[in-house]
Design a protein around this motif. Structure first.
Motif, PDB file in Angstrom:
ATOM      1  N   VAL A 133      -8.383   7.197   5.814  1.00  0.00           N
ATOM      2  CA  VAL A 133      -7.353   6.635   4.946  1.00  0.00           C
ATOM      3  C   VAL A 133      -7.038   5.222   5.422  1.00  0.00           C
ATOM      4  O   VAL A 133      -6.951   4.973   6.629  1.00  0.00           O
ATOM      5  CB  VAL A 133      -6.072   7.500   4.967  1.00  0.00           C
ATOM      6  CG1 VAL A 133      -4.953   6.826   4.181  1.00  0.00           C
ATOM      7  CG2 VAL A 133      -6.370   8.885   4.406  1.00  0.00           C
ATOM      8  N   ARG A 134      -6.873   4.318   4.471  1.00  0.00           N
ATOM      9  CA  ARG A 134      -6.469   2.935   4.784  1.00  0.00           C
ATOM     10  C   ARG A 134      -5.214   2.619   3.985  1.00  0.00           C
ATOM     11  O   ARG A 134      -5.193   2.753   2.766  1.00  0.00           O
ATOM     12  CB  ARG A 134      -7.585   1.950   4.445  1.00  0.00           C
ATOM     13  CG  ARG A 134      -7.362   0.527   4.954  1.00  0.00           C
ATOM     14  CD  ARG A 134      -8.669  -0.258   4.868  1.00  0.00           C
ATOM     15  NE  ARG A 134      -8.579  -1.514   5.579  1.00  0.00           N
ATOM     16  CZ  ARG A 134      -8.440  -2.704   4.981  1.00  0.00           C
ATOM     17  NH1 ARG A 134      -8.373  -2.775   3.650  1.00  0.00           N
ATOM     18  NH2 ARG A 134      -8.378  -3.809   5.687  1.00  0.00           N
ATOM     19  N   VAL A 135      -4.167   2.187   4.679  1.00  0.00           N
ATOM     20  CA  VAL A 135      -2.875   1.898   4.053  1.00  0.00           C
ATOM     21  C   VAL A 135      -2.636   0.396   4.083  1.00  0.00           C
ATOM     22  O   VAL A 135      -2.905  -0.264   5.096  1.00  0.00           O
ATOM     23  CB  VAL A 135      -1.728   2.630   4.778  1.00  0.00           C
ATOM     24  CG1 VAL A 135      -0.384   2.323   4.114  1.00  0.00           C
ATOM     25  CG2 VAL A 135      -1.981   4.131   4.787  1.00  0.00           C
ATOM     26  N   GLY A 136      -2.131  -0.135   2.980  1.00  0.00           N
ATOM     27  CA  GLY A 136      -1.822  -1.565   2.917  1.00  0.00           C
ATOM     28  C   GLY A 136      -0.464  -1.804   2.312  1.00  0.00           C
ATOM     29  O   GLY A 136       0.021  -1.024   1.489  1.00  0.00           O
ATOM     30  N   PHE A 137       0.179  -2.873   2.741  1.00  0.00           N
ATOM     31  CA  PHE A 137       1.476  -3.279   2.175  1.00  0.00           C
ATOM     32  C   PHE A 137       1.642  -4.766   2.379  1.00  0.00           C
ATOM     33  O   PHE A 137       1.034  -5.385   3.250  1.00  0.00           O
ATOM     34  CB  PHE A 137       2.636  -2.522   2.834  1.00  0.00           C
ATOM     35  CG  PHE A 137       2.414  -2.186   4.275  1.00  0.00           C
ATOM     36  CD1 PHE A 137       2.490  -3.146   5.260  1.00  0.00           C
ATOM     37  CD2 PHE A 137       2.098  -0.885   4.641  1.00  0.00           C
ATOM     38  CE1 PHE A 137       2.266  -2.830   6.569  1.00  0.00           C
ATOM     39  CE2 PHE A 137       1.858  -0.562   5.962  1.00  0.00           C
ATOM     40  CZ  PHE A 137       1.947  -1.548   6.942  1.00  0.00           C
ATOM     41  N   GLU A 138       2.476  -5.361   1.521  1.00  0.00           N
ATOM     42  CA  GLU A 138       2.762  -6.784   1.620  1.00  0.00           C
ATOM     43  C   GLU A 138       3.651  -7.074   2.828  1.00  0.00           C
ATOM     44  O   GLU A 138       4.436  -6.221   3.256  1.00  0.00           O
ATOM     45  CB  GLU A 138       3.505  -7.267   0.369  1.00  0.00           C
ATOM     46  CG  GLU A 138       2.631  -7.558  -0.822  1.00  0.00           C
ATOM     47  CD  GLU A 138       3.436  -8.168  -1.950  1.00  0.00           C
ATOM     48  OE1 GLU A 138       3.280  -9.373  -2.205  1.00  0.00           O
ATOM     49  OE2 GLU A 138       4.230  -7.440  -2.566  1.00  0.00           O
ATOM     50  N   THR A 192     -10.050   6.455   1.430  1.00  0.00           N
ATOM     51  CA  THR A 192      -8.873   6.685   0.602  1.00  0.00           C
ATOM     52  C   THR A 192      -7.904   5.529   0.816  1.00  0.00           C
ATOM     53  O   THR A 192      -7.432   5.301   1.932  1.00  0.00           O
ATOM     54  CB  THR A 192      -8.188   8.014   0.975  1.00  0.00           C
ATOM     55  OG1 THR A 192      -9.138   9.072   0.838  1.00  0.00           O
ATOM     56  CG2 THR A 192      -6.987   8.260   0.078  1.00  0.00           C
ATOM     57  N   VAL A 193      -7.626   4.796  -0.248  1.00  0.00           N
ATOM     58  CA  VAL A 193      -6.769   3.615  -0.170  1.00  0.00           C
ATOM     59  C   VAL A 193      -5.383   3.955  -0.701  1.00  0.00           C
ATOM     60  O   VAL A 193      -5.243   4.408  -1.835  1.00  0.00           O
ATOM     61  CB  VAL A 193      -7.374   2.440  -0.966  1.00  0.00           C
ATOM     62  CG1 VAL A 193      -6.410   1.258  -1.005  1.00  0.00           C
ATOM     63  CG2 VAL A 193      -8.700   2.024  -0.358  1.00  0.00           C
ATOM     64  N   ILE A 194      -4.377   3.750   0.126  1.00  0.00           N
ATOM     65  CA  ILE A 194      -2.983   3.951  -0.279  1.00  0.00           C
ATOM     66  C   ILE A 194      -2.249   2.626  -0.107  1.00  0.00           C
ATOM     67  O   ILE A 194      -2.337   2.002   0.950  1.00  0.00           O
ATOM     68  CB  ILE A 194      -2.294   5.027   0.582  1.00  0.00           C
ATOM     69  CG1 ILE A 194      -2.994   6.370   0.424  1.00  0.00           C
ATOM     70  CG2 ILE A 194      -0.818   5.153   0.212  1.00  0.00           C
ATOM     71  CD1 ILE A 194      -2.421   7.450   1.300  1.00  0.00           C
ATOM     72  N   CYS A 195      -1.561   2.209  -1.135  1.00  0.00           N
ATOM     73  CA  CYS A 195      -0.812   0.960  -1.070  1.00  0.00           C
ATOM     74  C   CYS A 195       0.659   1.244  -1.294  1.00  0.00           C
ATOM     75  O   CYS A 195       1.027   2.065  -2.145  1.00  0.00           O
ATOM     76  CB  CYS A 195      -1.339  -0.015  -2.102  1.00  0.00           C
ATOM     77  SG  CYS A 195      -3.023  -0.504  -1.707  1.00  0.00           S
ATOM     78  N   ILE A 196       1.495   0.571  -0.526  1.00  0.00           N
ATOM     79  CA  ILE A 196       2.926   0.846  -0.526  1.00  0.00           C
ATOM     80  C   ILE A 196       3.699  -0.448  -0.726  1.00  0.00           C
ATOM     81  O   ILE A 196       3.455  -1.445  -0.029  1.00  0.00           O
ATOM     82  CB  ILE A 196       3.354   1.516   0.800  1.00  0.00           C
ATOM     83  CG1 ILE A 196       2.596   2.835   0.980  1.00  0.00           C
ATOM     84  CG2 ILE A 196       4.854   1.770   0.825  1.00  0.00           C
ATOM     85  CD1 ILE A 196       2.810   3.481   2.327  1.00  0.00           C
ATOM     86  N   ASP A 197       4.603  -0.428  -1.665  1.00  0.00           N
ATOM     87  CA  ASP A 197       5.554  -1.525  -1.825  1.00  0.00           C
ATOM     88  C   ASP A 197       6.794  -1.152  -1.007  1.00  0.00           C
ATOM     89  O   ASP A 197       7.469  -0.163  -1.304  1.00  0.00           O
ATOM     90  CB  ASP A 197       5.922  -1.724  -3.297  1.00  0.00           C
ATOM     91  CG  ASP A 197       6.836  -2.918  -3.491  1.00  0.00           C
ATOM     92  OD1 ASP A 197       6.333  -4.050  -3.460  1.00  0.00           O
ATOM     93  OD2 ASP A 197       8.056  -2.713  -3.649  1.00  0.00           O
ATOM     94  N   VAL A 198       7.052  -1.932   0.029  1.00  0.00           N
ATOM     95  CA  VAL A 198       8.124  -1.617   0.971  1.00  0.00           C
ATOM     96  C   VAL A 198       9.373  -2.423   0.617  1.00  0.00           C
ATOM     97  O   VAL A 198       9.327  -3.647   0.530  1.00  0.00           O
ATOM     98  CB  VAL A 198       7.699  -1.929   2.422  1.00  0.00           C
ATOM     99  CG1 VAL A 198       8.802  -1.538   3.398  1.00  0.00           C
ATOM    100  CG2 VAL A 198       6.399  -1.214   2.770  1.00  0.00           C
ATOM    101  N   SER A 199      10.484  -1.725   0.414  1.00  0.00           N
ATOM    102  CA  SER A 199      11.769  -2.380   0.221  1.00  0.00           C
ATOM    103  C   SER A 199      12.723  -1.898   1.314  1.00  0.00           C
ATOM    104  O   SER A 199      12.350  -1.087   2.161  1.00  0.00           O
ATOM    105  CB  SER A 199      12.346  -2.069  -1.162  1.00  0.00           C
ATOM    106  OG  SER A 199      12.606  -0.681  -1.288  1.00  0.00           O
ATOM    107  N   ARG A 200      13.943  -2.374   1.279  1.00  0.00           N
ATOM    108  CA  ARG A 200      14.895  -1.991   2.323  1.00  0.00           C
ATOM    109  C   ARG A 200      15.129  -0.483   2.349  1.00  0.00           C
ATOM    110  O   ARG A 200      15.195   0.137   3.413  1.00  0.00           O
ATOM    111  CB  ARG A 200      16.228  -2.712   2.093  1.00  0.00           C
ATOM    112  CG  ARG A 200      17.271  -2.471   3.186  1.00  0.00           C
ATOM    113  CD  ARG A 200      18.620  -2.985   2.759  1.00  0.00           C
ATOM    114  NE  ARG A 200      19.121  -2.230   1.600  1.00  0.00           N
ATOM    115  CZ  ARG A 200      20.254  -2.506   0.965  1.00  0.00           C
ATOM    116  NH1 ARG A 200      20.979  -3.541   1.334  1.00  0.00           N
ATOM    117  NH2 ARG A 200      20.634  -1.776  -0.075  1.00  0.00           N
ATOM    118  N   ASP A 201      15.204   0.135   1.154  1.00  0.00           N
ATOM    119  CA  ASP A 201      15.585   1.549   1.068  1.00  0.00           C
ATOM    120  C   ASP A 201      14.447   2.498   0.729  1.00  0.00           C
ATOM    121  O   ASP A 201      14.534   3.688   1.042  1.00  0.00           O
ATOM    122  CB  ASP A 201      16.697   1.717   0.020  1.00  0.00           C
ATOM    123  CG  ASP A 201      17.940   0.912   0.366  1.00  0.00           C
ATOM    124  OD1 ASP A 201      18.312   0.900   1.556  1.00  0.00           O
ATOM    125  OD2 ASP A 201      18.523   0.300  -0.540  1.00  0.00           O
TER     126      ASP A 201
END
Length: 320
Positions: free
Chosen positions: A51-56, A6-15
């Protein structure tokens, strides 16, 4: 397509954390806080495992989330923004929002499942923070020195000159303190200390470049020479088409590390008994100064990779 992971990708910002699950197409938006991280973990536990999580990489906004996920036993990787941007261009994606970015990262992870950096150990994280801060303070000092040199031609008042001198002294003290802390962190862990001893045996590589190599390139010693050169952005990239042979150029890689290696190459070109003749030969052939330094920097990183791989300190006969 059925995904084994299960691939979950997250765009991380300050808030905010804007997520996209590639397996079921679901989206989520949670605050980038401890409570939001706990909610994310609860949702991950309800998904089919593993589960595998990725973010920039986002300049540090993702580090707390990254540590929280890894501590909970979730595989999480940091992905290179330049490669994700190139992937977006290849798909013709021009619009940019946090939701679009999350889905784009998911597409990249499915396309390049091997990509991504795993969370380094605590000592390495502290070392990376210290080396980054040192680089920032050195850059501040460089800009201040240039401004002082320009102001001296304007006959500024003596009290302003004293203020400039105080600022320089403060920055010098901070740099010295950071270098002491960097040295202490490296010595605290035997693996890092052993790497430092091997790297410092190479003429041209000093304490600063040693710390950067350990902090920014923990893979060094476990890769080929070509991979080491490419990771630092020192491998020449061909631009050929048919009978045309384009000019080779370097690009990409870990920029901060490459800049430090350029400084090390300047020293090696003058003082390394093996690389100095190489630099002189390139100059006699009429090669530009920048090309000479790039060539020496590339040799330095390949020598460092070989030495860490073998565990044998530098000796002149190792490089022919």
């Amino acid at each position: 397509m059925i995904l084994a992971t299960t691939v979950i990708c997250i765009d991380v910002s300050r808030d905010w954390l804007d997520g996209f699950c590639a397996s079921n197409g679901q989206r989520l938006r949670l605050p980038n806080t401890a409570a939001g991280h706990a909610q994310l973990l609860a949702q991950i536990q309800d998904l089919p495992q593993p589960v595998r999580v990725g973010f920039e990489a986002t300049g540090g906004q993702e580090w707390l989330l990254w540590s929280t996920l890894v501590a909970a036993g979730v595989e999480a990787v940091q992905l290179p923004p330049a490669q994700i941007k190139a992937f977006a261009l290849s798909r013709g994606t021009r619009a940019k929002t946090d939701r679009i970015d999350a889905e784009l990262i998911a597409g990249f992870m499915l396309f390049r499942p091997e990509a991504g950096r795993k969370l380094p150990g605590e000592n390495l994280r502290i070392l990376r923070t210290l080396t980054t801060r040192r680089g920032q303070v050195v850059e501040m000092r460089k800009r201040l020195s240039a401004q002082i040199a320009a102001r001296r031609k304007q006959h500024i008042p003596a009290d302003l000159e004293a203020m400039d001198a105080n600022l320089l002294a403060m920055l010098d003290a901070q740099i010295a303190d950071l270098e002491r802390r960097i040295k202490s962190i490296i010595e605290q862990e035997e693996t890092s200390a052993a790497k430092a001893r091997l790297l410092l045996s190479i003429p041209g590589i000093g304490p600063v470049s040693t710390a950067m190599l350990i902090a920014e390139m923990p893979e060094l010693g476990r890769m080929t020479s070509g991979e080491a050169a490419a990771m630092t952005g020192l491998a020449p990239i061909p631009h050929d088409s048919g009978a045309m042979r384009g000019k080779r150029a370097i690009a990409g890689g870990r920029r901060a590390l490459r800049h430090v290696l350029f400084q090390a190459a300047l020293a090696a070109a003058c003082h390394n008994p093996v690389l100095k003749p190489v630099a002189q030969a390139l100059k006699r052939r009429g090669k530009p100064h920048k090309l000479v330094i790039v060539a020496i920097a590339r040799r330095l990183v390949t020598i460092a990779n070989a030495i860490l791989k073998t565990g044998v300190p530098w000796q002149p006969q190792l490089e022919r």
